[in-house]
Scaffold this motif. Structure first.
Motif, PDB file in Angstrom:
ATOM      1  N   THR A   1       0.904  -1.175   0.114  1.00 48.40           N
ATOM      2  CA  THR A   1       0.135   0.046  -0.020  1.00 48.40           C
ATOM      3  C   THR A   1       0.913   1.264   0.001  1.00 48.40           C
ATOM      4  OG1 THR A   1      -0.153   0.099   2.234  1.00 48.40           O
ATOM      5  CG2 THR A   1      -1.738  -1.250   1.371  1.00 48.40           C
ATOM      6  N   GLU A   2       0.317   2.472   0.280  1.00 49.51           N
ATOM      7  CA  GLU A   2       1.049   3.524   0.269  1.00 49.51           C
ATOM      8  C   GLU A   2       1.800   3.774   1.254  1.00 49.51           C
ATOM      9  OE1 GLU A   2       0.010   8.155   0.150  1.00 49.51           O
ATOM     10  OE2 GLU A   2      -1.296   7.116  -1.203  1.00 49.51           O
ATOM     11  N   GLU A   3       1.686   3.519   2.431  1.00 54.26           N
ATOM     12  CA  GLU A   3       2.354   3.338   3.617  1.00 54.26           C
ATOM     13  C   GLU A   3       3.027   1.960   4.017  1.00 54.26           C
ATOM     14  OE1 GLU A   3       1.447   5.772   7.361  1.00 54.26           O
ATOM     15  OE2 GLU A   3      -0.338   5.869   6.118  1.00 54.26           O
ATOM     16  N   TYR A   4       2.492   0.881   3.614  1.00 53.07           N
ATOM     17  CA  TYR A   4       2.809  -0.490   4.399  1.00 53.07           C
ATOM     18  C   TYR A   4       3.508  -1.422   3.167  1.00 53.07           C
ATOM     19  CZ  TYR A   4       0.348   1.367   8.334  1.00 53.07           C
ATOM     20  OH  TYR A   4      -0.187   1.905   9.352  1.00 53.07           O
ATOM     21  N   TYR A   5       4.249  -2.449   3.887  1.00 49.30           N
ATOM     22  CA  TYR A   5       4.601  -3.731   2.868  1.00 49.30           C
ATOM     23  C   TYR A   5       3.733  -4.740   3.652  1.00 49.30           C
ATOM     24  CZ  TYR A   5       8.079  -1.594   0.288  1.00 49.30           C
ATOM     25  OH  TYR A   5       9.098  -0.583  -0.657  1.00 49.30           O
ATOM     26  N   GLN A   6       3.214  -5.629   3.081  1.00 49.87           N
ATOM     27  CA  GLN A   6       2.653  -6.946   3.604  1.00 49.87           C
ATOM     28  C   GLN A   6       3.496  -7.831   3.363  1.00 49.87           C
ATOM     29  OE1 GLN A   6      -0.032  -4.666   2.411  1.00 49.87           O
ATOM     30  NE2 GLN A   6      -0.398  -4.314   4.456  1.00 49.87           N
ATOM     31  N   ILE A   7       4.133  -8.380   4.386  1.00 49.06           N
ATOM     32  CA  ILE A   7       5.294  -9.437   4.001  1.00 49.06           C
ATOM     33  C   ILE A   7       4.981 -10.731   4.985  1.00 49.06           C
ATOM     34  CG2 ILE A   7       6.956  -7.798   3.500  1.00 49.06           C
ATOM     35  CD1 ILE A   7       8.136  -8.328   6.504  1.00 49.06           C
ATOM     36  N   ILE A   8       5.705 -11.774   4.536  1.00 54.36           N
ATOM     37  CA  ILE A   8       5.691 -13.123   5.526  1.00 54.36           C
ATOM     38  C   ILE A   8       6.742 -12.811   6.432  1.00 54.36           C
ATOM     39  CG2 ILE A   8       5.629 -15.533   5.598  1.00 54.36           C
ATOM     40  CD1 ILE A   8       4.553 -15.521   2.688  1.00 54.36           C
ATOM     41  N   ASP A   9       6.369 -12.594   7.736  1.00 48.69           N
ATOM     42  CA  ASP A   9       7.481 -12.320   8.538  1.00 48.69           C
ATOM     43  C   ASP A   9       8.190 -13.696   9.417  1.00 48.69           C
ATOM     44  OD1 ASP A   9       5.739 -12.971  10.325  1.00 48.69           O
ATOM     45  OD2 ASP A   9       5.063 -10.990  11.078  1.00 48.69           O
ATOM     46  N   ASN A  10       8.830 -13.215  10.451  1.00 52.78           N
ATOM     47  CA  ASN A  10       9.643 -14.615  11.174  1.00 52.78           C
ATOM     48  C   ASN A  10       8.381 -15.282  11.687  1.00 52.78           C
ATOM     49  OD1 ASN A  10      11.900 -13.248  10.415  1.00 52.78           O
ATOM     50  ND2 ASN A  10      12.261 -12.527  12.327  1.00 52.78           N
ATOM     51  N   SER A  11       7.345 -15.120  11.902  1.00 53.01           N
ATOM     52  CA  SER A  11       6.343 -15.981  12.562  1.00 53.01           C
ATOM     53  C   SER A  11       5.538 -16.905  11.397  1.00 53.01           C
ATOM     54  CB  SER A  11       5.174 -15.200  13.006  1.00 53.01           C
ATOM     55  OG  SER A  11       4.261 -14.363  12.156  1.00 53.01           O
ATOM     56  N   GLY A  12       5.872 -16.702  10.145  1.00 52.04           N
ATOM     57  CA  GLY A  12       5.342 -17.447   9.240  1.00 52.04           C
ATOM     58  C   GLY A  12       4.102 -16.906   8.691  1.00 52.04           C
ATOM     59  N   HIS A  13       3.554 -15.730   9.365  1.00 56.07           N
ATOM     60  CA  HIS A  13       2.041 -15.273   8.869  1.00 56.07           C
ATOM     61  C   HIS A  13       2.557 -13.897   8.170  1.00 56.07           C
ATOM     62  CE1 HIS A  13       0.271 -18.180  11.179  1.00 56.07           C
ATOM     63  NE2 HIS A  13       1.099 -18.101  12.452  1.00 56.07           N
ATOM     64  N   VAL A  14       1.432 -13.526   7.265  1.00 55.27           N
ATOM     65  CA  VAL A  14       1.544 -12.347   6.699  1.00 55.27           C
ATOM     66  C   VAL A  14       1.348 -11.083   7.942  1.00 55.27           C
ATOM     67  CG1 VAL A  14       0.460 -10.563   5.068  1.00 55.27           C
ATOM     68  CG2 VAL A  14       0.632 -13.003   4.571  1.00 55.27           C
ATOM     69  N   GLY A  15       2.407 -10.212   7.672  1.00 57.64           N
ATOM     70  CA  GLY A  15       2.232  -8.940   8.811  1.00 57.64           C
ATOM     71  C   GLY A  15       2.192  -7.709   8.043  1.00 57.64           C
ATOM     72  N   GLY A  16       1.866  -6.540   8.201  1.00 62.22           N
ATOM     73  CA  GLY A  16       1.969  -5.257   7.617  1.00 62.22           C
ATOM     74  C   GLY A  16       3.046  -4.451   8.429  1.00 62.22           C
ATOM     75  N   TYR A  17       4.034  -3.877   7.774  1.00 62.38           N
ATOM     76  CA  TYR A  17       4.740  -3.078   8.409  1.00 62.38           C
ATOM     77  C   TYR A  17       5.292  -1.862   7.538  1.00 62.38           C
ATOM     78  CZ  TYR A  17       5.886  -7.397  10.913  1.00 62.38           C
ATOM     79  OH  TYR A  17       5.779  -8.489  11.651  1.00 62.38           O
ATOM     80  N   TYR A  18       5.530  -0.642   8.342  1.00 61.50           N
ATOM     81  CA  TYR A  18       5.759   0.484   7.707  1.00 61.50           C
ATOM     82  C   TYR A  18       6.854   0.475   6.790  1.00 61.50           C
ATOM     83  CZ  TYR A  18       2.977   3.195  10.939  1.00 61.50           C
ATOM     84  OH  TYR A  18       1.947   3.810  11.546  1.00 61.50           O
ATOM     85  N   LYS A  19       7.041   0.893   5.437  1.00 60.70           N
ATOM     86  CA  LYS A  19       7.869   0.953   4.562  1.00 60.70           C
ATOM     87  C   LYS A  19       9.271   1.605   5.284  1.00 60.70           C
ATOM     88  CE  LYS A  19       5.105   1.236   0.491  1.00 60.70           C
ATOM     89  NZ  LYS A  19       4.811   1.682  -0.848  1.00 60.70           N
ATOM     90  N   THR A  20       9.281   2.414   6.156  1.00 57.40           N
ATOM     91  CA  THR A  20      10.576   2.990   6.738  1.00 57.40           C
ATOM     92  C   THR A  20      11.406   1.967   7.001  1.00 57.40           C
ATOM     93  OG1 THR A  20       9.770   3.354   8.635  1.00 57.40           O
ATOM     94  CG2 THR A  20       9.476   5.127   7.188  1.00 57.40           C
ATOM     95  N   TYR A  21      11.105   0.717   7.368  1.00 57.06           N
ATOM     96  CA  TYR A  21      11.977  -0.194   7.947  1.00 57.06           C
ATOM     97  C   TYR A  21      12.688  -1.209   6.742  1.00 57.06           C
ATOM     98  CZ  TYR A  21       8.832  -0.148  12.044  1.00 57.06           C
ATOM     99  OH  TYR A  21       8.015   0.259  13.086  1.00 57.06           O
ATOM    100  N   PHE A  22      12.521  -0.779   5.507  1.00 51.35           N
ATOM    101  CA  PHE A  22      12.997  -1.698   4.655  1.00 51.35           C
ATOM    102  C   PHE A  22      13.624  -0.715   3.619  1.00 51.35           C
ATOM    103  CE2 PHE A  22       8.989  -3.562   6.187  1.00 51.35           C
ATOM    104  CZ  PHE A  22       9.356  -4.699   6.505  1.00 51.35           C
ATOM    105  N   GLU A  23      14.394  -1.507   2.556  1.00 45.31           N
ATOM    106  CA  GLU A  23      15.099  -0.794   1.303  1.00 45.31           C
ATOM    107  C   GLU A  23      14.667  -2.052   0.382  1.00 45.31           C
ATOM    108  OE1 GLU A  23      19.585  -2.196   1.479  1.00 45.31           O
ATOM    109  OE2 GLU A  23      19.104  -0.114   2.001  1.00 45.31           O
ATOM    110  N   GLU A  24      14.482  -1.410  -0.880  1.00 51.67           N
ATOM    111  CA  GLU A  24      14.054  -2.471  -2.114  1.00 51.67           C
ATOM    112  C   GLU A  24      15.280  -3.050  -2.436  1.00 51.67           C
ATOM    113  OE1 GLU A  24      11.675  -1.342  -5.238  1.00 51.67           O
ATOM    114  OE2 GLU A  24      10.330   0.048  -3.797  1.00 51.67           O
ATOM    115  N   VAL A  25      15.184  -4.432  -2.766  1.00 51.65           N
ATOM    116  CA  VAL A  25      16.439  -5.354  -3.066  1.00 51.65           C
ATOM    117  C   VAL A  25      16.364  -5.362  -4.765  1.00 51.65           C
ATOM    118  CG1 VAL A  25      17.546  -7.514  -3.268  1.00 51.65           C
ATOM    119  CG2 VAL A  25      16.406  -6.710  -1.144  1.00 51.65           C
TER     120      VAL A  25
END
Length: 67
Positions: A43-67
């Motif tokens: 979304t505009e503010e968030y990435y939804q990723i499969i995190d360390n728990s194995g589930h989909v979680g939504g996180y602010y884009k500020t935590y990431f850089e694109e590969v």
């Protein structure tokens, strides 16, 4: 519902965690600095990723850089 299929869909792109310095929430349990994650939805503010728990979680884009 759209979100029920996110884990089965082809990833949109990959992002790498650059920090876990959250003001409000603890994200260091679910994200590992330097690890690359698949983005299943964006979304505009968030990435939804499969995190360390194995589930989909939504996180602010500020935590990431694109590969």
């Amino acid at each position: 519902m759209l979100h029920e299929n996110w884990k089965d869909n082809e990833p949109l792109k990959q992002v790498k965690v650059v920090h876990t310095d959250a003001k409000k929430f603890t994200v260091s349990d679910m994200l590992t600095i330097g690890k690359t994650y698949d983005v299943v939805n964006e979304t505009e503010e968030y990435y939804q990723i499969i995190d360390n728990s194995g589930h989909v979680g939504g996180y602010y884009k500020t935590y990431f850089e694109e590969v």
